[in-house]
Design an enzyme around this catalytic site. Structure first.
Site, PDB file in Angstrom:
ATOM      1  N   GLU A   1     -24.884 -91.744   6.870  1.00 31.99           N
ATOM      2  CA  GLU A   1     -25.557 -90.450   6.829  1.00 31.99           C
ATOM      3  C   GLU A   1     -25.753 -90.037   5.372  1.00 31.99           C
ATOM      4  O   GLU A   1     -24.784 -89.939   4.617  1.00 31.99           O
ATOM      5  CB  GLU A   1     -24.712 -89.394   7.552  1.00 31.99           C
ATOM      6  CG  GLU A   1     -25.274 -87.998   7.471  1.00 31.99           C
ATOM      7  CD  GLU A   1     -24.393 -86.968   8.186  1.00 31.99           C
ATOM      8  OE1 GLU A   1     -24.846 -85.831   8.300  1.00 31.99           O
ATOM      9  OE2 GLU A   1     -23.269 -87.299   8.601  1.00 31.99           O
TER      10      GLU A   1
ATOM     11  N   HIS B   1     -23.445 -76.404  10.957  1.00 32.77           N
ATOM     12  CA  HIS B   1     -22.218 -76.616  10.181  1.00 32.77           C
ATOM     13  C   HIS B   1     -21.622 -75.254   9.829  1.00 32.77           C
ATOM     14  O   HIS B   1     -22.332 -74.366   9.366  1.00 32.77           O
ATOM     15  CB  HIS B   1     -22.516 -77.374   8.877  1.00 32.77           C
ATOM     16  CG  HIS B   1     -22.995 -78.765   9.104  1.00 32.77           C
ATOM     17  ND1 HIS B   1     -24.286 -79.058   9.494  1.00 32.77           N
ATOM     18  CD2 HIS B   1     -22.363 -79.947   9.000  1.00 32.77           C
ATOM     19  CE1 HIS B   1     -24.413 -80.362   9.612  1.00 32.77           C
ATOM     20  NE2 HIS B   1     -23.267 -80.928   9.324  1.00 32.77           N
TER      21      HIS B   1
ATOM     22  N   LYS C   1     -25.201 -81.564  17.354  1.00 31.93           N
ATOM     23  CA  LYS C   1     -24.049 -81.828  16.482  1.00 31.93           C
ATOM     24  C   LYS C   1     -23.525 -80.496  15.946  1.00 31.93           C
ATOM     25  O   LYS C   1     -24.293 -79.712  15.387  1.00 31.93           O
ATOM     26  CB  LYS C   1     -24.479 -82.726  15.321  1.00 31.93           C
ATOM     27  CG  LYS C   1     -23.414 -82.947  14.267  1.00 31.93           C
ATOM     28  CD  LYS C   1     -23.983 -83.807  13.152  1.00 31.93           C
ATOM     29  CE  LYS C   1     -23.228 -83.650  11.871  1.00 31.93           C
ATOM     30  NZ  LYS C   1     -23.930 -84.289  10.744  1.00 31.93           N
TER      31      LYS C   1
END
Length: 163
Positions: free
Chosen positions: A30, A108, A135
């Site tokens: 990533e 995030h 995610k």
């Protein structure tokens, strides 16, 4: 299960150094594109040529033009990780132009873990925007935070969604 190694560096030379190291053990690498201050077409090609593993590119604030340029330039992108804040119309355009790329929409939070209700809402937003994979990366400050994440994972898995 696949091992993904994130690379979050500000210089291309550091990204390339970390990429060579990461590929020895990672299944997927990533790369946080927004963090690279000296990224240009030449360095994009270097990254593409060096990489032998599937790449996951993390983009949080790029324009659609910049994202499309990267997707056309770098050939080995298997996944594209877009921040949840990116507009739905941009995500739709990317999916239409690059249907072979798995889109991850992510959130995030490096300070805390949202409540269970907030986590469920985030996942719903991600899939509504067009995510192939959702995610969520958070900071667990107490054991209950970890339990909330596990509960969310259990709920998503029951629904047949990818996380």
């Amino acid at each position: 299960m696949k091992l993904c190694v994130p690379i979050k560096k500000s210089k291309v030379r550091d990204v390339i150094f970390q990429l060579k190291k990461a590929e020895k053990e990672a299944d997927i690498v990533e790369i946080w594109l927004d963090e690279i201050s000296d990224l240009n077409e030449s360095s994009e090609h270097k990254i593409d040529l060096i990489s032998k593993k599937p790449l996951l590119y993390k983009v949080s604030k790029q324009s659609i033009a910049k994202i499309e340029h990267l997707l056309k330039t770098i050939k080995n992108i298997e996944y594209l990780d877009l921040d949840i804040s990116i507009e739905k119309n941009i995500i739709k355009k990317i999916k239409e132009k690059f249907p072979q790329i798995q889109l991850i929409i992510s959130h995030h939070d490096f300070k805390k873990t949202p409540t269970q209700k907030e986590l469920i809402s985030l996942v719903e937003i991600m899939f509504t925007k067009g995510a192939d994979i959702a995610k969520i990366a958070t900071k667990a400050n107490k054991i209950e935070d970890s339990l909330n994440m596990l509960s969310l994972l259990s709920q998503i898995t029951k629904n047949g969604q990818k996380s």
